[in-house]
Motif scaffolding. Sequence first.
Motif, PDB file in Angstrom:
ATOM      1  N   ASP A   1       0.817  -1.211   0.000  1.00 50.77           N
ATOM      2  CA  ASP A   1       0.000   0.000   0.000  1.00 50.77           C
ATOM      3  C   ASP A   1       0.856   1.268   0.000  1.00 50.77           C
ATOM      4  O   ASP A   1       0.407   2.323  -0.424  1.00 50.77           O
ATOM      5  CB  ASP A   1      -0.939   0.032   1.215  1.00 50.77           C
ATOM      6  CG  ASP A   1      -2.118  -0.913   1.024  1.00 50.77           C
ATOM      7  OD1 ASP A   1      -2.307  -1.380  -0.120  1.00 50.77           O
ATOM      8  OD2 ASP A   1      -2.822  -1.191   2.003  1.00 50.77           O
TER       9      ASP A   1
ATOM     10  N   GLU B   1      -2.358   1.648 -10.726  1.00 48.44           N
ATOM     11  CA  GLU B   1      -3.691   1.307 -10.199  1.00 48.44           C
ATOM     12  C   GLU B   1      -4.197   2.369  -9.232  1.00 48.44           C
ATOM     13  O   GLU B   1      -5.378   2.467  -8.951  1.00 48.44           O
ATOM     14  CB  GLU B   1      -3.676  -0.055  -9.482  1.00 48.44           C
ATOM     15  CG  GLU B   1      -3.802  -1.260 -10.391  1.00 48.44           C
ATOM     16  CD  GLU B   1      -2.454  -1.781 -10.844  1.00 48.44           C
ATOM     17  OE1 GLU B   1      -1.431  -1.092 -10.640  1.00 48.44           O
ATOM     18  OE2 GLU B   1      -2.421  -2.888 -11.418  1.00 48.44           O
ATOM     19  N   LYS B   2      -3.280   3.160  -8.666  1.00 46.00           N
ATOM     20  CA  LYS B   2      -3.675   4.143  -7.651  1.00 46.00           C
ATOM     21  C   LYS B   2      -3.883   5.537  -8.216  1.00 46.00           C
ATOM     22  O   LYS B   2      -4.654   6.305  -7.664  1.00 46.00           O
ATOM     23  CB  LYS B   2      -2.591   4.243  -6.587  1.00 46.00           C
ATOM     24  CG  LYS B   2      -2.680   3.203  -5.499  1.00 46.00           C
ATOM     25  CD  LYS B   2      -1.717   3.631  -4.408  1.00 46.00           C
ATOM     26  CE  LYS B   2      -1.838   2.777  -3.173  1.00 46.00           C
ATOM     27  NZ  LYS B   2      -0.851   3.206  -2.177  1.00 46.00           N
TER      28      LYS B   2
ATOM     29  N   ASN C   1      -1.548  12.350  -4.735  1.00 44.00           N
ATOM     30  CA  ASN C   1      -1.869  11.074  -5.373  1.00 44.00           C
ATOM     31  C   ASN C   1      -1.438  11.048  -6.846  1.00 44.00           C
ATOM     32  O   ASN C   1      -2.142  10.557  -7.719  1.00 44.00           O
ATOM     33  CB  ASN C   1      -3.364  10.759  -5.258  1.00 44.00           C
ATOM     34  CG  ASN C   1      -3.648   9.290  -5.569  1.00 44.00           C
ATOM     35  OD1 ASN C   1      -2.847   8.428  -5.210  1.00 44.00           O
ATOM     36  ND2 ASN C   1      -4.746   9.004  -6.249  1.00 44.00           N
TER      37      ASN C   1
END
Length: 473
Positions: A55, A61-62, A396
Amino acid sequence: METIFEKSNGADGINLSNEIKNINFLPGNLLRTKSVGLPQLSELDVMRHYKELSDLNFCIEKGFYPLGSCTMKYNPKVNELLSSLDGFNIHPNVKDEDAQGILKLMYNLGKALLEVTGMDAVTLQPSAGAHGELTGMMIIRKYFDTIGEKRTKVIIPDSAHGTNPASAKMAGFDIVEIKSDEKGQVDINALKAALDSDVAAIMMTNPNTLGIFEENVKEISDIMHSNGSLLYYDGANFNAIMGYTNPKLMGFDVVHLNLHKTFSTPHGGGGPGAGVVAVVDKLKDYLPKPFIDFNGEKYFRNYDIKHSIGSVKDFCGNFSVLVRAYAYILMMGKNLKHATENAVLNANYIKEKLKKYYNLPYDEPCMHEFVITGEKQKEENGVSTLQIAKTLMDENTHPPTVYFPLIVHEAIMIEPTESENKQVLDEFINTMIRIAKECKTNPQKVLDAPHTTPVKKIDEVTAARHPDLNFKG
Ligand SMILES: *Cc1c(COP(=O)(O)O)cnc(C)c1O
Protein backbone atom coordinates in the motif's frame (compact mmCIF):
# COMPACT_ATOMS: atom_id res chain seq x y z
CA MET A 1 -6.01 -46.89 15.38
CA GLU A 2 -4.37 -43.47 15.64
CA THR A 3 -7.04 -40.77 15.79
CA ILE A 4 -6.77 -37.62 13.85
CA PHE A 5 -5.85 -35.76 17.08
CA GLU A 6 -2.94 -38.06 17.72
CA LYS A 7 -1.22 -37.74 14.38
CA SER A 8 2.02 -35.86 14.74
CA ASN A 9 1.68 -33.02 12.34
CA GLY A 10 1.92 -29.27 12.02
CA ALA A 11 4.79 -27.16 13.24
CA ASP A 12 6.06 -29.43 16.04
CA GLY A 13 5.34 -32.63 14.19
CA ILE A 14 8.03 -32.34 11.57
CA ASN A 15 11.57 -31.67 12.59
CA LEU A 16 13.28 -31.25 9.31
CA SER A 17 16.81 -31.42 10.57
CA ASN A 18 16.03 -34.73 12.32
CA GLU A 19 14.55 -36.07 9.12
CA ILE A 20 17.67 -35.07 7.28
CA LYS A 21 19.91 -36.63 9.94
CA ASN A 22 18.02 -39.85 9.51
CA ILE A 23 18.53 -39.80 5.79
CA ASN A 24 22.17 -39.22 6.60
CA PHE A 25 23.22 -37.88 3.23
CA LEU A 26 24.88 -34.73 4.58
CA PRO A 27 28.01 -34.85 6.73
CA GLY A 28 27.15 -34.17 10.38
CA ASN A 29 29.33 -31.08 10.55
CA LEU A 30 27.21 -29.38 7.90
CA LEU A 31 23.95 -29.87 9.76
CA ARG A 32 22.41 -27.05 11.72
CA THR A 33 22.55 -27.57 15.45
CA LYS A 34 20.65 -24.51 16.63
CA SER A 35 17.29 -23.14 15.58
CA VAL A 36 17.44 -20.60 12.73
CA GLY A 37 15.52 -18.11 14.82
CA LEU A 38 12.96 -17.25 12.21
CA PRO A 39 10.26 -14.88 13.48
CA GLN A 40 7.21 -16.81 14.66
CA LEU A 41 4.33 -15.13 12.89
CA SER A 42 0.91 -16.18 11.79
CA GLU A 43 -0.13 -16.16 8.16
CA LEU A 44 -2.35 -13.16 8.88
CA ASP A 45 0.54 -11.23 10.44
CA VAL A 46 2.71 -11.84 7.39
CA MET A 47 -0.08 -11.07 4.93
CA ARG A 48 -0.91 -7.78 6.65
CA HIS A 49 2.74 -6.80 6.75
CA TYR A 50 3.17 -7.26 3.01
CA LYS A 51 -0.16 -5.65 2.18
CA GLU A 52 0.87 -2.63 4.23
CA LEU A 53 4.16 -2.44 2.36
CA SER A 54 2.45 -2.73 -1.00
CA ASP A 55 0.00 0.00 0.00
CA LEU A 56 2.95 2.33 0.51
CA ASN A 57 3.88 1.86 -3.12
CA PHE A 58 2.52 4.18 -5.74
CA CYS A 59 1.35 2.46 -8.90
CA ILE A 60 -0.80 3.06 -11.97
CA GLU A 61 -3.69 1.31 -10.20
CA LYS A 62 -3.67 4.14 -7.65
CA GLY A 63 -3.28 7.26 -9.73
CA PHE A 64 -1.85 9.30 -12.58
CA TYR A 65 1.71 8.49 -13.61
CA PRO A 66 3.10 11.20 -15.92
CA LEU A 67 6.71 9.96 -15.75
CA GLY A 68 8.43 11.14 -18.92
CA SER A 69 10.61 9.04 -21.22
CA CYS A 70 9.00 5.92 -19.78
CA THR A 71 6.01 5.97 -22.07
CA MET A 72 3.13 3.51 -21.59
CA LYS A 73 2.09 2.52 -18.13
CA TYR A 74 -0.95 0.58 -19.32
CA ASN A 75 -0.73 -3.19 -18.90
CA PRO A 76 -4.06 -4.74 -19.90
CA LYS A 77 -5.08 -7.44 -17.43
CA VAL A 78 -6.10 -9.74 -20.26
CA ASN A 79 -2.43 -9.86 -21.31
CA GLU A 80 -1.65 -11.66 -18.06
CA LEU A 81 -4.33 -14.24 -18.71
CA LEU A 82 -3.18 -14.90 -22.26
CA SER A 83 0.51 -15.09 -21.48
CA SER A 84 -0.12 -17.73 -18.84
CA LEU A 85 -2.16 -20.07 -21.05
CA ASP A 86 -1.17 -23.70 -20.53
CA GLY A 87 0.13 -24.26 -24.04
CA PHE A 88 2.79 -21.59 -23.60
CA ASN A 89 4.28 -23.36 -20.64
CA ILE A 90 6.71 -25.69 -22.38
CA HIS A 91 10.39 -26.39 -21.97
CA PRO A 92 12.49 -24.08 -24.14
CA ASN A 93 14.58 -27.01 -25.31
CA VAL A 94 11.73 -28.91 -26.97
CA LYS A 95 12.14 -29.72 -30.63
CA ASP A 96 10.80 -27.21 -33.15
CA GLU A 97 8.09 -29.64 -34.26
CA ASP A 98 6.72 -29.72 -30.71
CA ALA A 99 6.65 -25.92 -30.43
CA GLN A 100 4.96 -24.91 -33.67
CA GLY A 101 2.35 -22.69 -31.99
CA ILE A 102 4.96 -20.80 -30.02
CA LEU A 103 7.26 -20.36 -33.01
CA LYS A 104 4.33 -19.23 -35.13
CA LEU A 105 3.37 -16.61 -32.55
CA MET A 106 6.93 -15.26 -32.51
CA TYR A 107 7.10 -15.31 -36.29
CA ASN A 108 3.81 -13.41 -36.59
CA LEU A 109 4.80 -10.90 -33.93
CA GLY A 110 8.03 -10.30 -35.82
CA LYS A 111 6.06 -9.74 -39.02
CA ALA A 112 3.76 -7.24 -37.31
CA LEU A 113 6.73 -5.34 -35.93
CA LEU A 114 8.33 -5.26 -39.38
CA GLU A 115 5.11 -3.81 -40.73
CA VAL A 116 4.99 -1.00 -38.18
CA THR A 117 8.70 -0.16 -38.45
CA GLY A 118 8.97 -0.67 -42.22
CA MET A 119 12.15 -2.69 -41.72
CA ASP A 120 13.13 -5.99 -43.39
CA ALA A 121 14.26 -8.45 -40.70
CA VAL A 122 13.83 -8.70 -36.94
CA THR A 123 15.15 -10.43 -33.82
CA LEU A 124 13.00 -10.81 -30.71
CA GLN A 125 15.89 -11.81 -28.45
CA PRO A 126 17.08 -8.67 -26.61
CA SER A 127 15.47 -8.24 -23.21
CA ALA A 128 15.35 -4.41 -22.86
CA GLY A 129 15.69 -1.25 -24.88
CA ALA A 130 19.29 -0.84 -23.75
CA HIS A 131 19.98 -4.48 -24.63
CA GLY A 132 18.51 -3.80 -28.08
CA GLU A 133 20.85 -0.83 -28.44
CA LEU A 134 23.86 -2.99 -27.60
CA THR A 135 22.65 -5.65 -30.06
CA GLY A 136 22.15 -3.02 -32.78
CA MET A 137 25.56 -1.46 -32.21
CA MET A 138 27.21 -4.90 -32.30
CA ILE A 139 25.47 -5.53 -35.63
CA ILE A 140 26.81 -2.22 -36.98
CA ARG A 141 30.30 -3.03 -35.76
CA LYS A 142 30.27 -6.52 -37.28
CA TYR A 143 28.98 -5.09 -40.55
CA PHE A 144 31.90 -2.68 -40.89
CA ASP A 145 34.39 -5.38 -39.79
CA THR A 146 32.98 -7.70 -42.46
CA ILE A 147 33.14 -5.20 -45.29
CA GLY A 148 36.66 -4.29 -44.18
CA GLU A 149 36.10 -0.73 -43.02
CA LYS A 150 37.59 0.44 -39.78
CA ARG A 151 35.07 2.83 -38.28
CA THR A 152 35.48 3.64 -34.61
CA LYS A 153 33.13 6.50 -33.81
CA VAL A 154 29.43 6.92 -33.09
CA ILE A 155 27.75 10.32 -33.08
CA ILE A 156 25.15 10.98 -30.37
CA PRO A 157 23.12 14.19 -29.82
CA ASP A 158 23.46 15.82 -26.37
CA SER A 159 19.74 15.31 -25.72
CA ALA A 160 20.11 11.50 -25.93
CA HIS A 161 19.09 9.03 -23.28
CA GLY A 162 22.10 7.89 -21.23
CA THR A 163 21.82 4.32 -22.45
CA ASN A 164 22.79 5.40 -26.01
CA PRO A 165 26.41 6.37 -25.31
CA ALA A 166 26.71 3.51 -22.80
CA SER A 167 25.59 0.93 -25.38
CA ALA A 168 27.79 2.30 -28.17
CA LYS A 169 30.77 2.34 -25.81
CA MET A 170 30.09 -1.25 -24.71
CA ALA A 171 30.06 -2.28 -28.36
CA GLY A 172 33.55 -0.82 -28.65
CA PHE A 173 32.91 2.60 -30.21
CA ASP A 174 34.15 6.04 -29.19
CA ILE A 175 31.38 8.57 -28.60
CA VAL A 176 31.22 11.96 -30.32
CA GLU A 177 28.58 14.18 -28.73
CA ILE A 178 26.96 16.90 -30.82
CA LYS A 179 24.87 19.74 -29.51
CA SER A 180 21.24 20.55 -30.18
CA ASP A 181 20.17 23.75 -31.90
CA GLU A 182 17.86 26.42 -30.47
CA LYS A 183 14.83 24.40 -31.60
CA GLY A 184 15.97 21.42 -29.54
CA GLN A 185 16.89 19.43 -32.65
CA VAL A 186 20.12 17.98 -34.01
CA ASP A 187 22.34 20.86 -35.15
CA ILE A 188 23.12 20.03 -38.78
CA ASN A 189 26.31 22.09 -38.79
CA ALA A 190 27.54 20.36 -35.64
CA LEU A 191 26.76 17.05 -37.32
CA LYS A 192 28.69 17.93 -40.46
CA ALA A 193 31.63 19.12 -38.40
CA ALA A 194 31.73 15.83 -36.48
CA LEU A 195 31.59 13.67 -39.58
CA ASP A 196 34.60 11.88 -41.02
CA SER A 197 35.47 8.47 -42.46
CA ASP A 198 35.80 7.01 -38.93
CA VAL A 199 32.12 7.53 -38.14
CA ALA A 200 30.19 4.24 -38.12
CA ALA A 201 26.79 5.59 -37.15
CA ILE A 202 24.56 8.13 -35.48
CA MET A 203 22.15 7.11 -32.73
CA MET A 204 18.94 9.13 -32.62
CA THR A 205 15.49 8.97 -31.22
CA ASN A 206 12.68 10.68 -33.08
CA PRO A 207 10.79 12.39 -31.56
CA ASN A 208 13.77 13.15 -29.37
CA THR A 209 13.82 13.16 -25.58
CA LEU A 210 12.42 16.72 -25.56
CA GLY A 211 9.32 15.32 -27.25
CA ILE A 212 10.21 17.25 -30.41
CA PHE A 213 10.11 15.76 -33.88
CA GLU A 214 13.45 16.03 -35.69
CA GLU A 215 12.32 17.80 -38.86
CA ASN A 216 15.64 17.34 -40.63
CA VAL A 217 15.79 13.61 -40.19
CA LYS A 218 15.79 12.94 -43.96
CA GLU A 219 18.62 15.38 -44.51
CA ILE A 220 20.52 13.80 -41.61
CA SER A 221 20.09 10.35 -43.11
CA ASP A 222 21.30 11.56 -46.52
CA ILE A 223 24.36 13.17 -44.93
CA MET A 224 25.16 9.99 -42.97
CA HIS A 225 24.61 7.59 -45.85
CA SER A 226 26.69 9.63 -48.28
CA ASN A 227 29.48 9.30 -45.72
CA GLY A 228 29.01 5.52 -45.76
CA SER A 229 27.70 5.65 -42.16
CA LEU A 230 24.57 4.01 -40.74
CA LEU A 231 21.68 5.35 -38.66
CA TYR A 232 20.43 3.76 -35.46
CA TYR A 233 16.89 4.52 -34.30
CA ASP A 234 16.22 4.38 -30.56
CA GLY A 235 12.55 3.38 -30.70
CA ALA A 236 11.71 4.29 -27.12
CA ASN A 237 9.49 7.10 -28.43
CA PHE A 238 7.96 5.07 -31.23
CA ASN A 239 4.49 5.38 -29.67
CA ALA A 240 4.49 9.01 -30.86
CA ILE A 241 4.70 8.12 -34.56
CA MET A 242 3.35 4.58 -34.94
CA GLY A 243 1.04 4.29 -37.92
CA TYR A 244 1.95 7.76 -39.22
CA THR A 245 5.53 7.32 -40.30
CA ASN A 246 8.28 4.82 -39.58
CA PRO A 247 12.04 4.61 -39.11
CA LYS A 248 12.57 3.10 -42.57
CA LEU A 249 10.91 6.09 -44.24
CA MET A 250 13.08 8.38 -42.12
CA GLY A 251 16.19 6.61 -43.40
CA PHE A 252 17.25 4.48 -40.43
CA ASP A 253 19.10 1.17 -40.81
CA VAL A 254 18.71 -0.38 -37.36
CA VAL A 255 15.84 0.08 -34.90
CA HIS A 256 14.99 -1.15 -31.47
CA LEU A 257 11.48 -1.10 -30.03
CA ASN A 258 10.80 -1.28 -26.31
CA LEU A 259 7.74 -3.51 -26.15
CA HIS A 260 7.06 -2.08 -22.68
CA LYS A 261 6.90 1.43 -24.14
CA THR A 262 4.72 0.90 -27.18
CA PHE A 263 3.04 -2.49 -26.87
CA SER A 264 1.70 -2.56 -23.30
CA THR A 265 4.06 -5.07 -21.67
CA PRO A 266 5.15 -4.38 -18.07
CA HIS A 267 8.23 -2.25 -17.39
CA GLY A 268 8.79 -4.68 -14.58
CA GLY A 269 11.03 -2.75 -12.23
CA GLY A 270 14.02 -3.47 -14.42
CA GLY A 271 12.83 -7.04 -14.76
CA PRO A 272 12.16 -9.00 -17.91
CA GLY A 273 11.40 -6.76 -20.84
CA ALA A 274 11.86 -6.98 -24.58
CA GLY A 275 13.85 -4.69 -26.85
CA VAL A 276 13.37 -6.25 -30.26
CA VAL A 277 15.73 -5.12 -33.01
CA ALA A 278 14.80 -4.71 -36.67
CA VAL A 279 17.19 -3.99 -39.54
CA VAL A 280 17.24 -3.17 -43.23
CA ASP A 281 17.94 -5.93 -45.70
CA LYS A 282 21.68 -5.43 -45.94
CA LEU A 283 22.10 -6.05 -42.19
CA LYS A 284 19.90 -9.15 -42.09
CA ASP A 285 22.82 -11.57 -42.10
CA TYR A 286 24.20 -9.99 -38.92
CA LEU A 287 21.19 -10.58 -36.65
CA PRO A 288 21.52 -12.75 -33.54
CA LYS A 289 20.78 -16.44 -33.93
CA PRO A 290 18.61 -18.40 -33.85
CA PHE A 291 16.31 -16.46 -36.08
CA ILE A 292 12.60 -17.48 -36.14
CA ASP A 293 11.93 -18.65 -39.69
CA PHE A 294 9.23 -20.33 -41.78
CA ASN A 295 9.88 -22.60 -44.76
CA GLY A 296 6.30 -22.64 -46.08
CA GLU A 297 5.51 -25.74 -44.03
CA LYS A 298 6.96 -25.42 -40.62
CA TYR A 299 8.30 -22.76 -38.28
CA PHE A 300 11.86 -23.29 -37.11
CA ARG A 301 14.81 -21.78 -35.32
CA ASN A 302 17.27 -20.90 -38.04
CA TYR A 303 20.91 -21.04 -36.93
CA ASP A 304 22.29 -20.60 -40.41
CA ILE A 305 23.02 -16.85 -40.41
CA LYS A 306 26.18 -15.94 -42.22
CA HIS A 307 27.67 -13.11 -40.18
CA SER A 308 25.53 -13.41 -37.04
CA ILE A 309 26.83 -11.59 -33.98
CA GLY A 310 25.81 -14.74 -32.04
CA SER A 311 23.10 -15.13 -29.47
CA VAL A 312 22.32 -12.21 -27.11
CA LYS A 313 19.81 -14.01 -24.88
CA ASP A 314 19.23 -17.62 -23.96
CA PHE A 315 16.58 -19.42 -25.95
CA CYS A 316 14.40 -16.97 -27.89
CA GLY A 317 14.07 -14.02 -25.53
CA ASN A 318 11.41 -13.31 -22.91
CA PHE A 319 8.66 -15.30 -24.52
CA SER A 320 5.81 -14.41 -22.14
CA VAL A 321 6.50 -10.71 -22.76
CA LEU A 322 6.24 -11.36 -26.49
CA VAL A 323 2.83 -12.96 -26.00
CA ARG A 324 1.59 -9.84 -24.20
CA ALA A 325 2.77 -7.56 -27.01
CA TYR A 326 1.21 -9.80 -29.65
CA ALA A 327 -2.10 -9.86 -27.75
CA TYR A 328 -2.09 -6.06 -27.57
CA ILE A 329 -1.37 -5.69 -31.29
CA LEU A 330 -4.20 -8.08 -32.21
CA MET A 331 -6.63 -6.45 -29.80
CA MET A 332 -5.83 -2.93 -31.00
CA GLY A 333 -5.62 -3.41 -34.76
CA LYS A 334 -6.34 -0.09 -36.40
CA ASN A 335 -6.75 1.47 -32.95
CA LEU A 336 -2.96 1.37 -32.66
CA LYS A 337 -3.09 4.65 -34.56
CA HIS A 338 -5.53 6.04 -32.01
CA ALA A 339 -3.04 5.23 -29.27
CA THR A 340 -0.49 7.35 -31.16
CA GLU A 341 -2.98 10.19 -31.62
CA ASN A 342 -4.04 10.20 -27.98
CA ALA A 343 -0.47 10.12 -26.71
CA VAL A 344 0.31 13.23 -28.78
CA LEU A 345 -2.99 15.00 -28.12
CA ASN A 346 -2.84 14.49 -24.35
CA ALA A 347 0.72 15.84 -24.14
CA ASN A 348 -0.10 18.94 -26.20
CA TYR A 349 -3.23 19.59 -24.14
CA ILE A 350 -1.34 19.67 -20.85
CA LYS A 351 1.57 21.65 -22.35
CA GLU A 352 -0.71 24.39 -23.62
CA LYS A 353 -2.50 24.67 -20.28
CA LEU A 354 0.71 24.83 -18.23
CA LYS A 355 2.87 27.11 -20.32
CA LYS A 356 1.55 30.26 -18.66
CA TYR A 357 2.67 28.99 -15.27
CA TYR A 358 5.98 27.28 -15.99
CA ASN A 359 8.85 28.09 -18.28
CA LEU A 360 8.58 26.22 -21.61
CA PRO A 361 12.05 26.17 -23.18
CA TYR A 362 10.92 24.91 -26.58
CA ASP A 363 7.56 26.41 -27.40
CA GLU A 364 6.56 24.18 -30.29
CA PRO A 365 3.96 21.51 -30.87
CA CYS A 366 5.22 18.46 -29.00
CA MET A 367 4.79 14.80 -29.68
CA HIS A 368 4.08 12.28 -26.88
CA GLU A 369 5.83 14.26 -24.13
CA PHE A 370 7.17 17.73 -23.38
CA VAL A 371 9.58 19.47 -21.08
CA ILE A 372 8.74 22.48 -18.90
CA THR A 373 11.03 23.80 -16.19
CA GLY A 374 10.94 25.02 -12.62
CA GLU A 375 13.43 27.80 -13.44
CA LYS A 376 10.93 30.61 -12.83
CA GLN A 377 9.91 29.13 -9.46
CA LYS A 378 13.56 28.66 -8.50
CA GLU A 379 14.56 32.21 -9.36
CA GLU A 380 11.50 33.98 -8.03
CA ASN A 381 10.52 31.83 -5.06
CA GLY A 382 13.58 29.70 -4.24
CA VAL A 383 11.66 26.49 -4.95
CA SER A 384 13.44 23.86 -7.06
CA THR A 385 12.01 21.38 -9.52
CA LEU A 386 12.72 18.61 -7.01
CA GLN A 387 10.36 20.28 -4.53
CA ILE A 388 7.64 20.67 -7.14
CA ALA A 389 7.97 16.95 -7.82
CA LYS A 390 7.79 16.13 -4.11
CA THR A 391 4.65 18.26 -3.75
CA LEU A 392 2.94 16.11 -6.38
CA MET A 393 3.49 13.11 -4.13
CA ASP A 394 0.99 14.63 -1.70
CA GLU A 395 -1.54 14.76 -4.52
CA ASN A 396 -1.87 11.07 -5.37
CA THR A 397 0.22 11.69 -8.48
CA HIS A 398 3.52 10.13 -9.44
CA PRO A 399 6.09 12.88 -10.07
CA PRO A 400 7.17 13.47 -13.65
CA THR A 401 10.75 12.75 -14.71
CA VAL A 402 12.95 15.57 -13.40
CA TYR A 403 16.40 16.92 -14.34
CA PHE A 404 16.31 15.02 -17.66
CA PRO A 405 17.11 15.66 -20.48
CA LEU A 406 20.38 17.03 -19.13
CA ILE A 407 20.47 19.97 -21.54
CA VAL A 408 17.48 21.63 -19.85
CA HIS A 409 17.96 23.28 -16.42
CA GLU A 410 15.40 22.34 -13.78
CA ALA A 411 13.67 20.09 -16.33
CA ILE A 412 10.22 18.65 -15.63
CA MET A 413 9.41 16.08 -18.29
CA ILE A 414 5.75 15.19 -18.56
CA GLU A 415 4.30 12.23 -20.42
CA PRO A 416 0.59 11.70 -19.79
CA THR A 417 0.36 8.66 -22.15
CA GLU A 418 -2.44 7.56 -24.42
CA SER A 419 -4.69 5.90 -21.88
CA GLU A 420 -5.80 8.69 -19.52
CA ASN A 421 -9.13 10.48 -19.82
CA LYS A 422 -9.71 14.24 -19.87
CA GLN A 423 -10.82 14.39 -16.26
CA VAL A 424 -7.51 12.94 -15.08
CA LEU A 425 -5.58 15.35 -17.30
CA ASP A 426 -7.60 18.32 -16.02
CA GLU A 427 -7.05 17.32 -12.41
CA PHE A 428 -3.31 17.15 -13.04
CA ILE A 429 -3.32 20.52 -14.79
CA ASN A 430 -5.18 22.10 -11.88
CA THR A 431 -2.79 20.59 -9.38
CA MET A 432 0.24 21.89 -11.30
CA ILE A 433 -1.31 25.36 -11.49
CA ARG A 434 -2.07 25.28 -7.79
CA ILE A 435 1.52 24.31 -7.02
CA ALA A 436 2.82 27.17 -9.20
CA LYS A 437 0.61 29.57 -7.24
CA GLU A 438 1.65 28.05 -3.92
CA CYS A 439 5.31 28.62 -4.85
CA LYS A 440 4.47 32.32 -4.72
CA THR A 441 2.03 32.48 -1.81
CA ASN A 442 3.43 29.83 0.52
CA PRO A 443 6.80 28.63 -0.75
CA GLN A 444 7.66 27.10 2.62
CA LYS A 445 4.85 24.58 2.21
CA VAL A 446 6.32 23.45 -1.11
CA LEU A 447 9.81 23.40 0.36
CA ASP A 448 8.63 21.14 3.20
CA ALA A 449 6.84 18.64 0.94
CA PRO A 450 6.04 15.81 0.94
CA HIS A 451 3.66 16.13 3.87
CA THR A 452 1.66 12.92 3.59
CA THR A 453 4.21 10.21 2.77
CA PRO A 454 5.49 7.90 5.52
CA VAL A 455 9.08 8.93 4.74
CA LYS A 456 9.62 12.66 4.40
CA LYS A 457 12.88 14.10 3.09
CA ILE A 458 15.65 11.61 2.68
CA ASP A 459 19.30 12.42 2.59
CA GLU A 460 19.75 11.32 -1.00
CA VAL A 461 23.50 11.80 -1.12
CA THR A 462 24.15 9.66 1.95
CA ALA A 463 21.61 7.09 0.77
CA ALA A 464 23.46 6.75 -2.55
CA ARG A 465 27.00 6.89 -1.15
CA HIS A 466 26.55 4.83 2.02
CA PRO A 467 23.52 2.60 1.53
CA ASP A 468 22.56 0.69 4.64
CA LEU A 469 21.66 -2.74 3.34
CA ASN A 470 21.39 -4.55 6.66
CA PHE A 471 18.21 -6.25 7.78
CA LYS A 472 17.24 -5.03 11.22
CA GLY A 473 15.25 -7.58 13.20
C1 LIG B 1 13.64 4.06 -21.84
C2 LIG B 1 14.59 4.55 -22.82
C3 LIG B 1 15.71 3.78 -23.21
C4 LIG B 1 16.12 2.50 -22.52
O1 LIG B 1 15.18 1.48 -22.61
P1 LIG B 1 15.08 0.32 -21.52
O2 LIG B 1 14.05 -0.60 -22.05
O3 LIG B 1 14.70 0.98 -20.22
O4 LIG B 1 16.43 -0.33 -21.41
C5 LIG B 1 16.49 4.28 -24.23
N1 LIG B 1 16.23 5.44 -24.83
C6 LIG B 1 15.17 6.22 -24.49
C7 LIG B 1 14.90 7.50 -25.21
C8 LIG B 1 14.32 5.80 -23.46
O5 LIG B 1 13.27 6.55 -23.11
